[in-house]
Design a protein around this motif. Structure first.
Motif, PDB file in Angstrom:
ATOM      1  N   ALA A  46       0.828  -1.207   0.000  1.00 24.45           N
ATOM      2  CA  ALA A  46       0.000   0.000   0.000  1.00 24.45           C
ATOM      3  C   ALA A  46       0.859   1.253   0.000  1.00 24.45           C
ATOM      4  O   ALA A  46       0.551   2.237  -0.689  1.00 24.45           O
ATOM      5  CB  ALA A  46      -0.930  -0.014   1.213  1.00 24.45           C
ATOM      6  N   GLY A  49       2.046   1.873  -3.393  1.00 30.69           N
ATOM      7  CA  GLY A  49       1.009   2.474  -4.235  1.00 30.69           C
ATOM      8  C   GLY A  49       0.977   3.982  -4.106  1.00 30.69           C
ATOM      9  O   GLY A  49       0.837   4.706  -5.101  1.00 30.69           O
ATOM     10  N   GLN A  64      -2.400   6.997 -14.163  1.00 30.27           N
ATOM     11  CA  GLN A  64      -1.670   5.956 -13.449  1.00 30.27           C
ATOM     12  C   GLN A  64      -1.502   6.310 -11.977  1.00 30.27           C
ATOM     13  O   GLN A  64      -1.511   5.420 -11.106  1.00 30.27           O
ATOM     14  CB  GLN A  64      -0.294   5.737 -14.073  1.00 30.27           C
ATOM     15  N   VAL A  67      -4.734   5.364 -10.282  1.00 31.65           N
ATOM     16  CA  VAL A  67      -4.822   3.904 -10.151  1.00 31.65           C
ATOM     17  C   VAL A  67      -3.938   3.427  -9.002  1.00 31.65           C
ATOM     18  O   VAL A  67      -4.322   2.530  -8.229  1.00 31.65           O
ATOM     19  CB  VAL A  67      -4.422   3.223 -11.474  1.00 31.65           C
ATOM     20  N   GLY A  68      -2.762   4.022  -8.840  1.00 36.00           N
ATOM     21  CA  GLY A  68      -1.871   3.644  -7.755  1.00 36.00           C
ATOM     22  C   GLY A  68      -2.500   3.888  -6.387  1.00 36.00           C
ATOM     23  O   GLY A  68      -2.381   3.062  -5.470  1.00 36.00           O
ATOM     24  N   CYS A  71      -5.281   1.304  -5.801  1.00 34.25           N
ATOM     25  CA  CYS A  71      -4.682   0.011  -5.438  1.00 34.25           C
ATOM     26  C   CYS A  71      -4.198   0.021  -3.990  1.00 34.25           C
ATOM     27  O   CYS A  71      -4.338  -0.980  -3.269  1.00 34.25           O
ATOM     28  CB  CYS A  71      -3.523  -0.309  -6.380  1.00 34.25           C
ATOM     29  N   VAL A  74      -7.129  -0.702  -1.700  1.00 42.25           N
ATOM     30  CA  VAL A  74      -7.484  -2.126  -1.609  1.00 42.25           C
ATOM     31  C   VAL A  74      -6.523  -2.860  -0.685  1.00 42.25           C
ATOM     32  O   VAL A  74      -6.937  -3.634   0.191  1.00 42.25           O
ATOM     33  CB  VAL A  74      -7.484  -2.761  -3.017  1.00 42.25           C
ATOM     34  N   LEU A  75      -5.231  -2.603  -0.843  1.00 41.90           N
ATOM     35  CA  LEU A  75      -4.231  -3.273  -0.018  1.00 41.90           C
ATOM     36  C   LEU A  75      -4.343  -2.847   1.443  1.00 41.90           C
ATOM     37  O   LEU A  75      -4.151  -3.660   2.356  1.00 41.90           O
ATOM     38  CB  LEU A  75      -2.835  -2.973  -0.558  1.00 41.90           C
TER      39      LEU A  75
END
Length: 285
Positions: A46, A49, A64, A67-68, A71, A74-75
């Protein structure tokens, strides 16, 4: 190996007792403390990210970068659950998680939003970015200090991952359309307002549902699995718009809960669910 005394060689029974006494005088060795690798792997991922998002924004690749950050969200939602499910909770993991959140959902969204749009506003731009960044720091510090007295069903203020999703979701939607903050009229000021809203909402006392009372070990009806499959299918239709819409609803839901509790005459504070203690007077108004 310790040398054997001459008395021991001659069969003196007091020699072994003296040897044991010498061994007892040696300080005991402390067991070496280790770090649970599984939950901290999710936390480090995380953190990566958030760092990745900053690097992509510096290179002008804002899609991008968004998106990072998503992500990282989520982590971040997995590391704590993995630690509880595998019984690998630790104080180190808690501190590591807070520091990772500050980077991924505090500093990174503020810097990305500034690079994307806010720098065109001069002082107003970096002030908005700082308000967001400081709001995330204050929210995380308050969360760590109030964790023992807060109703676990609700967050006190907007959680930092959701605040990051509001700011980064807006950037993701616009860049996915092939536009920029400067090609759409009013988009710079909309980013300014969204950044301020997310930063200030993090430090309010507005209750936001935490979903922590959901037990994944409990059996559920078959229709629940069908609903989850449908939800995933809807997200795949157009992830930027769907995710941004979901987090916009969540970012407003706390104020709806606040108004509903006010109308019902129920306590709106999530601190100290008991009103028996004298020190808690006024917390439930």
């Amino acid at each position: 190996m310790q040398p054997v005394s001459s008395k021991a060689q001659q069969g003196d029974p007091t020699a072994h007792a003296n040897d044991r006494h010498l061994d007892d005088d040696e300080p005991p060795r402390r067991p070496r403390k280790g770090i649970y690798i599984l939950p901290n792997l999710f936390t480090l991922a995380a953190l990566f990210g958030g760092f990745y998002g900053i690097v992509m924004a510096m290179n002008g690749q804002f899609e991008q970068a968004a998106v990072g950050i998503f992500c990282a969200m989520v982590l971040d939602s997995l590391d704590g659950r993995v630690a509880r499910m595998t019984n690998t909770q630790s104080s180190f993991g808690e501190q590591m998680d807070s520091l990772s959140d500050m980077v991924s959902f505090g500093a990174a969204p503020a810097l990305i939003a500034y690079e994307w749009a806010l720098k065109d506003l001069g002082k107003y731009g970096w002030i908005a970015a700082f308000v967001y960044c400081s709001g995330a720091a204050l929210r995380l510090a308050r969360f760590n200090t109030n964790i023992a007295v807060v109703d676990k069903r609700f967050f006190q203020g907007l959680p930092s991952p959701a605040a990051a999703a509001l700011v980064m979701g807006l950037i993701w939607v616009v860049t996915d359309m092939g536009e920029t903050a400067f090609s759409l009229p009013g988009m710079v000021w909309l980013t300014f307002a969204m950044t301020l809203y997310a930063g200030l909402t993090m430090v309010t006392n507005i209750p936001f549902y935490s979903f922590k009372d959901v037990n994944f070990r409990r059996s559920v009806p078959f229709i629940a699995i069908v609903a989850i499959a449908l939800g995933i299918s809807v997200i795949t239709i157009h992830p930027p718009i769907v995710l941004f819409g979901v987090f916009m609803l969540y970012g407003l839901s706390g104020y709806g809960v606040y108004v509903w509790k006010r109308m019902k005459g129920r306590p709106v504070s999530v601190i100290s669910t008991s009103t028996d203690e004298p020190d808690e007077e006024g917390l439930h108004r």
